[in-house]
Design a protein around this motif. Structure first.
Motif, PDB file in Angstrom:
ATOM      1  N   SER A   1       0.802  -1.222   0.000  1.00  0.00           N
ATOM      2  CA  SER A   1       0.000   0.000   0.000  1.00  0.00           C
ATOM      3  C   SER A   1       0.838   1.277   0.000  1.00  0.00           C
ATOM      4  O   SER A   1       0.284   2.366   0.104  1.00  0.00           O
ATOM      5  N   ARG A   2       2.168   1.150  -0.123  1.00  0.00           N
ATOM      6  CA  ARG A   2       3.045   2.309  -0.103  1.00  0.00           C
ATOM      7  C   ARG A   2       4.092   2.216  -1.205  1.00  0.00           C
ATOM      8  O   ARG A   2       4.340   1.142  -1.723  1.00  0.00           O
ATOM      9  N   LEU A   3       4.691   3.343  -1.501  1.00  0.00           N
ATOM     10  CA  LEU A   3       5.810   3.376  -2.432  1.00  0.00           C
ATOM     11  C   LEU A   3       7.048   2.921  -1.673  1.00  0.00           C
ATOM     12  O   LEU A   3       7.512   3.592  -0.750  1.00  0.00           O
ATOM     13  N   ASP A   4       7.593   1.770  -2.055  1.00  0.00           N
ATOM     14  CA  ASP A   4       8.722   1.163  -1.348  1.00  0.00           C
ATOM     15  C   ASP A   4      10.021   1.695  -1.950  1.00  0.00           C
ATOM     16  O   ASP A   4      10.380   1.365  -3.079  1.00  0.00           O
ATOM     17  N   LEU A   5      10.724   2.500  -1.174  1.00  0.00           N
ATOM     18  CA  LEU A   5      11.987   3.087  -1.615  1.00  0.00           C
ATOM     19  C   LEU A   5      13.172   2.483  -0.868  1.00  0.00           C
ATOM     20  O   LEU A   5      14.225   3.109  -0.749  1.00  0.00           O
ATOM     21  N   GLY A   6      12.998   1.290  -0.357  1.00  0.00           N
ATOM     22  CA  GLY A   6      14.072   0.612   0.339  1.00  0.00           C
ATOM     23  C   GLY A   6      14.140   0.992   1.801  1.00  0.00           C
ATOM     24  O   GLY A   6      13.641   0.271   2.666  1.00  0.00           O
ATOM     25  N   SER A   7      14.718   2.143   2.106  1.00  0.00           N
ATOM     26  CA  SER A   7      14.863   2.570   3.491  1.00  0.00           C
ATOM     27  C   SER A   7      13.616   3.246   4.035  1.00  0.00           C
ATOM     28  O   SER A   7      13.454   3.377   5.250  1.00  0.00           O
ATOM     29  N   VAL A   8      12.732   3.672   3.153  1.00  0.00           N
ATOM     30  CA  VAL A   8      11.519   4.346   3.591  1.00  0.00           C
ATOM     31  C   VAL A   8      10.363   3.950   2.680  1.00  0.00           C
ATOM     32  O   VAL A   8      10.533   3.818   1.466  1.00  0.00           O
ATOM     33  N   LEU A   9       9.207   3.726   3.274  1.00  0.00           N
ATOM     34  CA  LEU A   9       7.996   3.388   2.532  1.00  0.00           C
ATOM     35  C   LEU A   9       6.987   4.491   2.791  1.00  0.00           C
ATOM     36  O   LEU A   9       6.611   4.747   3.946  1.00  0.00           O
ATOM     37  N   VAL A  10       6.537   5.160   1.723  1.00  0.00           N
ATOM     38  CA  VAL A  10       5.690   6.330   1.892  1.00  0.00           C
ATOM     39  C   VAL A  10       4.356   6.143   1.174  1.00  0.00           C
ATOM     40  O   VAL A  10       4.310   5.599   0.069  1.00  0.00           O
TER      41      VAL A  10
ATOM     42  N   SER B   1      20.956  17.096 -22.441  1.00  0.00           N
ATOM     43  CA  SER B   1      22.257  16.483 -22.664  1.00  0.00           C
ATOM     44  C   SER B   1      22.157  14.984 -22.518  1.00  0.00           C
ATOM     45  O   SER B   1      21.310  14.464 -21.792  1.00  0.00           O
ATOM     46  N   ALA B   2      23.047  14.280 -23.185  1.00  0.00           N
ATOM     47  CA  ALA B   2      23.026  12.814 -23.100  1.00  0.00           C
ATOM     48  C   ALA B   2      23.402  12.336 -21.713  1.00  0.00           C
ATOM     49  O   ALA B   2      22.945  11.295 -21.272  1.00  0.00           O
ATOM     50  N   GLN B   3      24.243  13.102 -20.997  1.00  0.00           N
ATOM     51  CA  GLN B   3      24.667  12.716 -19.666  1.00  0.00           C
ATOM     52  C   GLN B   3      24.519  13.910 -18.737  1.00  0.00           C
ATOM     53  O   GLN B   3      25.486  14.605 -18.415  1.00  0.00           O
ATOM     54  N   PRO B   4      23.311  14.215 -18.297  1.00  0.00           N
ATOM     55  CA  PRO B   4      23.103  15.388 -17.444  1.00  0.00           C
ATOM     56  C   PRO B   4      23.771  15.178 -16.087  1.00  0.00           C
ATOM     57  O   PRO B   4      23.874  14.074 -15.590  1.00  0.00           O
ATOM     58  N   THR B   5      24.224  16.292 -15.499  1.00  0.00           N
ATOM     59  CA  THR B   5      24.832  16.190 -14.176  1.00  0.00           C
ATOM     60  C   THR B   5      23.786  15.903 -13.119  1.00  0.00           C
ATOM     61  O   THR B   5      24.079  15.329 -12.090  1.00  0.00           O
ATOM     62  N   GLN B   6      22.553  16.299 -13.356  1.00  0.00           N
ATOM     63  CA  GLN B   6      21.480  16.002 -12.420  1.00  0.00           C
ATOM     64  C   GLN B   6      20.200  15.830 -13.216  1.00  0.00           C
ATOM     65  O   GLN B   6      19.867  16.641 -14.058  1.00  0.00           O
ATOM     66  N   GLN B   7      19.485  14.784 -12.950  1.00  0.00           N
ATOM     67  CA  GLN B   7      18.327  14.449 -13.771  1.00  0.00           C
ATOM     68  C   GLN B   7      17.133  14.204 -12.879  1.00  0.00           C
ATOM     69  O   GLN B   7      17.227  13.604 -11.818  1.00  0.00           O
ATOM     70  N   THR B   8      15.984  14.690 -13.322  1.00  0.00           N
ATOM     71  CA  THR B   8      14.742  14.364 -12.639  1.00  0.00           C
ATOM     72  C   THR B   8      13.787  13.771 -13.653  1.00  0.00           C
ATOM     73  O   THR B   8      13.752  14.183 -14.813  1.00  0.00           O
ATOM     74  N   GLN B   9      13.031  12.809 -13.207  1.00  0.00           N
ATOM     75  CA  GLN B   9      12.050  12.158 -14.066  1.00  0.00           C
ATOM     76  C   GLN B   9      10.749  12.067 -13.302  1.00  0.00           C
ATOM     77  O   GLN B   9      10.697  11.511 -12.204  1.00  0.00           O
ATOM     78  N   GLN B  10       9.700  12.645 -13.866  1.00  0.00           N
ATOM     79  CA  GLN B  10       8.413  12.659 -13.200  1.00  0.00           C
ATOM     80  C   GLN B  10       7.558  11.522 -13.733  1.00  0.00           C
ATOM     81  O   GLN B  10       7.425  11.348 -14.938  1.00  0.00           O
ATOM     82  N   VAL B  11       6.963  10.761 -12.823  1.00  0.00           N
ATOM     83  CA  VAL B  11       6.207   9.576 -13.202  1.00  0.00           C
ATOM     84  C   VAL B  11       4.868   9.580 -12.483  1.00  0.00           C
ATOM     85  O   VAL B  11       4.828   9.698 -11.263  1.00  0.00           O
ATOM     86  N   PRO B  12       3.738   9.496 -13.194  1.00  0.00           N
ATOM     87  CA  PRO B  12       2.446   9.386 -12.519  1.00  0.00           C
ATOM     88  C   PRO B  12       2.408   8.123 -11.671  1.00  0.00           C
ATOM     89  O   PRO B  12       2.874   7.066 -12.108  1.00  0.00           O
ATOM     90  N   PRO B  13       1.878   8.181 -10.448  1.00  0.00           N
ATOM     91  CA  PRO B  13       1.878   7.005  -9.581  1.00  0.00           C
ATOM     92  C   PRO B  13       1.104   5.830 -10.144  1.00  0.00           C
ATOM     93  O   PRO B  13       1.353   4.690  -9.784  1.00  0.00           O
ATOM     94  N   THR B  14       0.174   6.093 -11.061  1.00  0.00           N
ATOM     95  CA  THR B  14      -0.601   4.992 -11.631  1.00  0.00           C
ATOM     96  C   THR B  14       0.247   4.110 -12.533  1.00  0.00           C
ATOM     97  O   THR B  14      -0.145   3.015 -12.886  1.00  0.00           O
ATOM     98  N   GLN B  15       1.457   4.609 -12.923  1.00  0.00           N
ATOM     99  CA  GLN B  15       2.306   3.833 -13.823  1.00  0.00           C
ATOM    100  C   GLN B  15       3.335   2.998 -13.081  1.00  0.00           C
ATOM    101  O   GLN B  15       4.144   2.333 -13.685  1.00  0.00           O
ATOM    102  N   GLN B  16       3.328   3.060 -11.756  1.00  0.00           N
ATOM    103  CA  GLN B  16       4.306   2.286 -10.996  1.00  0.00           C
ATOM    104  C   GLN B  16       3.601   1.354 -10.033  1.00  0.00           C
ATOM    105  O   GLN B  16       2.519   1.621  -9.547  1.00  0.00           O
ATOM    106  N   THR B  17       4.214   0.219  -9.798  1.00  0.00           N
ATOM    107  CA  THR B  17       3.686  -0.757  -8.849  1.00  0.00           C
ATOM    108  C   THR B  17       4.776  -1.088  -7.851  1.00  0.00           C
ATOM    109  O   THR B  17       5.814  -1.636  -8.228  1.00  0.00           O
ATOM    110  N   PRO B  18       4.607  -0.751  -6.555  1.00  0.00           N
ATOM    111  CA  PRO B  18       5.643  -1.054  -5.580  1.00  0.00           C
ATOM    112  C   PRO B  18       5.927  -2.541  -5.535  1.00  0.00           C
ATOM    113  O   PRO B  18       5.007  -3.356  -5.586  1.00  0.00           O
ATOM    114  N   PRO B  19       7.204  -2.957  -5.486  1.00  0.00           N
ATOM    115  CA  PRO B  19       7.538  -4.377  -5.443  1.00  0.00           C
ATOM    116  C   PRO B  19       7.133  -5.001  -4.122  1.00  0.00           C
ATOM    117  O   PRO B  19       7.025  -4.303  -3.117  1.00  0.00           O
ATOM    118  N   ARG B  20       6.998  -6.240  -4.083  1.00  0.00           N
ATOM    119  CA  ARG B  20       6.636  -6.925  -2.851  1.00  0.00           C
ATOM    120  C   ARG B  20       7.818  -6.999  -1.915  1.00  0.00           C
ATOM    121  O   ARG B  20       7.668  -7.026  -0.739  1.00  0.00           O
TER     122      ARG B  20
END
Length: 289
Positions: free
Chosen positions: A62-71, A257-276
């Protein structure tokens, strides 16, 4: 879903907020009695939780599992991943219509009080960045509110057992007040957050590692490939006149750039499924302001 809480959890929060004012006196923070009223209220009996206090299988579903924190994800929110220069995930932001919420877990000693020290240092840094700073009472004790002409920031911290939660709320100017919609959402997210500290040794204040869900990782890889293809196409267009071919329309200067120094990627939550199953720059620079 939730098991027995650590016996020292509530006392840890109360002890941290009942400590002498110390370095924060200069910022006109509320009295210790006011902090005690918040810290011993309903928030101390809710989250954030330690993974040992909950049923892990249930919370990961029921949460987004980011390893050290689940939100928990706010309704209608999106996920924005910030990558470090070495290609590892540095922060995961929850983006709402009101602003951005970032929940991170840090290593901490067994004794409480780390957030108090961190808040004092953040206040000093923000003041050095010419921000207007105030210390306010919140459900878990002290909250740090920074205001500039262009943006509002609120820092919310919670001391746990060998970990500390730091939540950063970033919004347009005037939209991170204690009674704002965004801060209400942020507090709800913190209440439902679960920390998976692990048994590995980490120096205090070290950010606990972020591990992205597999589905989110695939989307980031696809985005990087698209950027590389766009950069390669741009290079081909620029090289064409030198090879005696008809000049091609140049690509926009804003092409990634092909290799940005810092990159952000925005993803709608409906497109991700937290792993078990170290920072640099000023506080405002780190947050993009």
């Amino acid at each position: 879903m939730f098991g027995r809480r650590r016996k020292d959890r509530g006392s840890n929060v109360e002890a941290a907020d009942a400590a002498p004012a110390g370095d924060l006196d200069a910022y006109d923070e509320p009295s210790d009695e006011e902090y005690d009223e918040y810290a011993t209220g309903s928030a101390a009996d809710s989250g954030p939780y330690d993974i040992d206090e909950v049923d892990e299988e249930t919370v990961t579903a029921s949460r987004l599992d980011l390893g050290s924190v689940l939100v928990p994800l706010p309704a209608g929110g999106q996920i924005q991943v910030e990558m470090a220069p070495n290609g590892t995930p540095q922060n995961v932001h929850l983006v709402t219509q009101f602003g951005r919420i970032t929940v991170s877990a840090y290593a901490a000693p067994k004794s409480p009080g780390q957030w108090r020290e961190v808040a004092a240092e953040l206040a000093e840094t923000l003041r050095n960045d010419k921000a207007e700073v105030s210390i306010e009472s919140g459900p878990w004790g002290r909250e740090l509110h920074g205001r500039t002409a262009n943006a509002d920031l609120r820092f919310i911290g919670v001391d746990g057992f060998r970990w500390m939660i730091r939540c950063v709320v970033a919004a347009p100017a005037g939209n991170a007040g204690a009674d704002s919609e965004l801060v209400g959402i942020a507090r709800s997210v913190i209440s439902g957050t679960v920390v998976r500290r692990g048994s590995e040794p980490h120096p205090v204040r070290t950010p606990l590692p972020i591990v992205l869900p597999e589905a989110l990782t695939r989307q980031l890889v696809a985005a990087q490939q698209q950027q590389q293809q766009a950069a390669a196409a741009q290079q081909q267009q620029q090289a064409a006149p030198q090879q005696g071919t008809a000049p091609a329309q140049p690509a926009p200067r804003t092409a990634p750039s092909a290799q940005p120094t810092q990159q952000t990627q925005q993803v709608p939550p409906t497109q991700q499924t937290p792993p078990r199953r170290g920072e640099s720059g000023s506080a405002m620079q780190q947050l993009g302001f």
